[in-house]
Design an enzyme around this catalytic site. Sequence first.
Site, PDB file in Angstrom:
ATOM      1  N   ARG A  70       0.510 -29.528  15.309  1.00  0.00           N
ATOM      2  CA  ARG A  70       0.251 -30.931  16.195  1.00  0.00           C
ATOM      3  C   ARG A  70      -1.059 -30.717  16.924  1.00  0.00           C
ATOM      4  NH1 ARG A  70       3.700 -31.043  20.842  1.00  0.00           N
ATOM      5  NH2 ARG A  70       1.835 -30.571  22.009  1.00  0.00           N
ATOM      6  N   GLU A  89      -6.471 -29.098  21.544  1.00  0.00           N
ATOM      7  CA  GLU A  89      -6.208 -27.859  20.858  1.00  0.00           C
ATOM      8  C   GLU A  89      -5.473 -28.133  19.682  1.00  0.00           C
ATOM      9  OE1 GLU A  89      -3.101 -25.353  22.233  1.00  0.00           O
ATOM     10  OE2 GLU A  89      -2.092 -26.899  22.915  1.00  0.00           O
ATOM     11  N   ASN A 118      -1.631 -26.935  17.842  1.00  0.00           N
ATOM     12  CA  ASN A 118      -0.797 -26.089  17.944  1.00  0.00           C
ATOM     13  C   ASN A 118       0.051 -25.849  16.449  1.00  0.00           C
ATOM     14  OD1 ASN A 118      -0.195 -25.933  20.701  1.00  0.00           O
ATOM     15  ND2 ASN A 118      -0.271 -28.079  20.558  1.00  0.00           N
ATOM     16  N   SER A 141       6.290 -29.202  20.038  1.00  0.00           N
ATOM     17  CA  SER A 141       7.743 -29.954  20.116  1.00  0.00           C
ATOM     18  C   SER A 141       7.309 -31.119  20.186  1.00  0.00           C
ATOM     19  CB  SER A 141       8.298 -29.243  21.504  1.00  0.00           C
ATOM     20  OG  SER A 141       7.288 -28.966  22.471  1.00  0.00           O
ATOM     21  N   LYS A 165      -6.970 -20.352  20.484  1.00  0.00           N
ATOM     22  CA  LYS A 165      -7.829 -20.946  21.042  1.00  0.00           C
ATOM     23  C   LYS A 165      -9.205 -20.177  20.745  1.00  0.00           C
ATOM     24  CE  LYS A 165      -4.787 -23.231  24.252  1.00  0.00           C
ATOM     25  NZ  LYS A 165      -3.505 -22.768  23.897  1.00  0.00           N
ATOM     26  N   LYS A 186     -10.097 -21.033  29.281  1.00  0.00           N
ATOM     27  CA  LYS A 186      -8.679 -20.848  28.528  1.00  0.00           C
ATOM     28  C   LYS A 186      -8.281 -19.587  27.984  1.00  0.00           C
ATOM     29  CE  LYS A 186      -8.237 -25.511  27.053  1.00  0.00           C
ATOM     30  NZ  LYS A 186      -7.689 -26.492  25.835  1.00  0.00           N
ATOM     31  N   GLU A 188      -0.106 -20.233  25.183  1.00  0.00           N
ATOM     32  CA  GLU A 188       0.641 -21.551  24.871  1.00  0.00           C
ATOM     33  C   GLU A 188       1.424 -21.851  25.751  1.00  0.00           C
ATOM     34  OE1 GLU A 188      -0.588 -23.499  22.300  1.00  0.00           O
ATOM     35  OE2 GLU A 188      -1.866 -21.764  21.871  1.00  0.00           O
ATOM     36  N   GLY A 189       1.962 -23.298  25.793  1.00  0.00           N
ATOM     37  CA  GLY A 189       2.993 -23.563  26.445  1.00  0.00           C
ATOM     38  C   GLY A 189       2.742 -24.278  27.995  1.00  0.00           C
ATOM     39  N   ARG A 196       1.781 -38.236  25.440  1.00  0.00           N
ATOM     40  CA  ARG A 196       2.095 -37.511  26.723  1.00  0.00           C
ATOM     41  C   ARG A 196       1.273 -38.077  27.878  1.00  0.00           C
ATOM     42  NH1 ARG A 196       2.010 -31.414  25.245  1.00  0.00           N
ATOM     43  NH2 ARG A 196       0.150 -32.397  24.280  1.00  0.00           N
TER      44      ARG A 196
END
Length: 476
Positions: free
Chosen positions: A126, A145, A147, A152, A307, A366, A370-371, A452
């Site tokens: 994604r 970024e 993923n 998800s 990254k 950064k 992740e997450g 989102r």
Amino acid sequence: MAQGIPDDVMMNAALIKDLVDVAKDAALQQGVLMRIQETPNSSEMVTYTSFTLFPTPVPKAPFLQALALQTHYNTLVDKISQDPDFLQDALASTIAVDDFTARLFRIHQQILKEGRSQSIVLGLNRSDYMLDQGEDGKLSLKQIEINTFAASFGGHSSRTTDLHRTILKVAGLLEDSQRIPDNNPAAGLAGAVAKAWELYGSERAVVMFLVEDNQRNVFDQRFIEYELWKRNVPTTRKRFEDVCKSGSLDQDKRLFVDGLEVAVVYFRNGYMPQNYVSEQYWDARLLMERSMAVKCPDISTHLAGTKKVQQVLAKPGVLEKFFPDQPQVAEQIRATFAGLYTLDMGPDGDKTVAMALAAPDRFVLKPQREGGGNNIYGSEICEVLEGMKEGTERMAYILMDKILPTPSKNYLLIRDAPLQISNCLSELGAFGAYVRRGKDTVMNECVGHLLRTKGSEHSDGGVAAGVAVLDNPLLF
Ligand code: ADP
Ligand code: MG
Ligand code: MG
């Protein structure tokens, strides 16, 4: 037609209250669910996954641009994963100081040394963007970024289209409800998994979802599982611990877990250092990587999503090398890059430090994590950089221009949070799915999107992190 939700709807307290009731019930009935924090591994008590009451206005052109770019991003990630020299050069400084990336890299090297035992590659990723409001006020699509591991909300976002359309209809905005684009990433993601399973070529073998120990977000994954079962592809859910206890390879390197042959390992866990609670978990990861099972992602594709790789790609000429015959593709991808800066030792890294210290609010610092919840913003950038500017620890990070999207008003429906109108920022993701066997690209598609939205008081995002909530574009 108004571009957003009209004020007389947005500010009508009685109507909003009704809409919230409708919205929550509809979310539950559509299956936009999360297990509750107290009992993350039981479905006896569930709640809705946080979402916006209304869809958010998004201009059509950058929305379509993100979708159109996705097959090229798929190709790019896939090419990087097949270029060990590039990965080695790009990650050399990072792995010198970041233990987690170094461990992943060691697995990658070991697999290269032993030779890959599977030529089928399955990528589900994604690519995330925000619409940057430039100084001239012109909006431009900028990548946050990509993923490549456990991206998800492809499941849930397949259901929120109907949810938001219903809310708009109840609000009397029938025509506007048609401005929410169709979306079904679950079907597209499952289609790619099913293709990889089919190419593996054993009807007995299963797709193994390698899942978290804490499975609050199980329902997002279930949508993909059901899509697989629809296609008569068997699935199972296992944890690292299960692989530690019962995982084995036969003489052909076929992977068996709890007696089941695994055709595809779909990793939904294993992207954070804390996912590897013991050495046995690392052994389990290596076992899966070595196996003949198709890995989604394989270790090289995992590394391609770091990254640091994103920052290296932004250097002049680097991206272009991956598209020698398609300069226009490189140009289209590069147009979505924000400023990305190295923190390697040397004059370029020193320049980055000076630039960040002079204007910390213009940047995001950064680490290779992740997450959600890992980035550093504002004055904290100065503290962190001051603390390590002479030291090599800074090489574990990259610096990025802060993207400034236009805020919009919405209500965020978050369990137990007071209902209030919030100033919000949105992030658009495009889901990519591809399958390759050896040199043959069998499938390469954009399979949907995710919007989102978070309150603008939050710098960082993440639905699972409890900050961002599910949304939909209201195209104009
Ligand atoms: P993660 O892998 O943890 O999701 P991200 O790079 O996506 O890391 O950053 C997390 C969140 O931080 C994003 O969802 C976004 O809200 C915010 N963010 C990240 N980079 C930027 C940026 N360059 N400008 C503005 N916000 C950013
Ligand atoms: Mg992110
Ligand atoms: Mg990420």
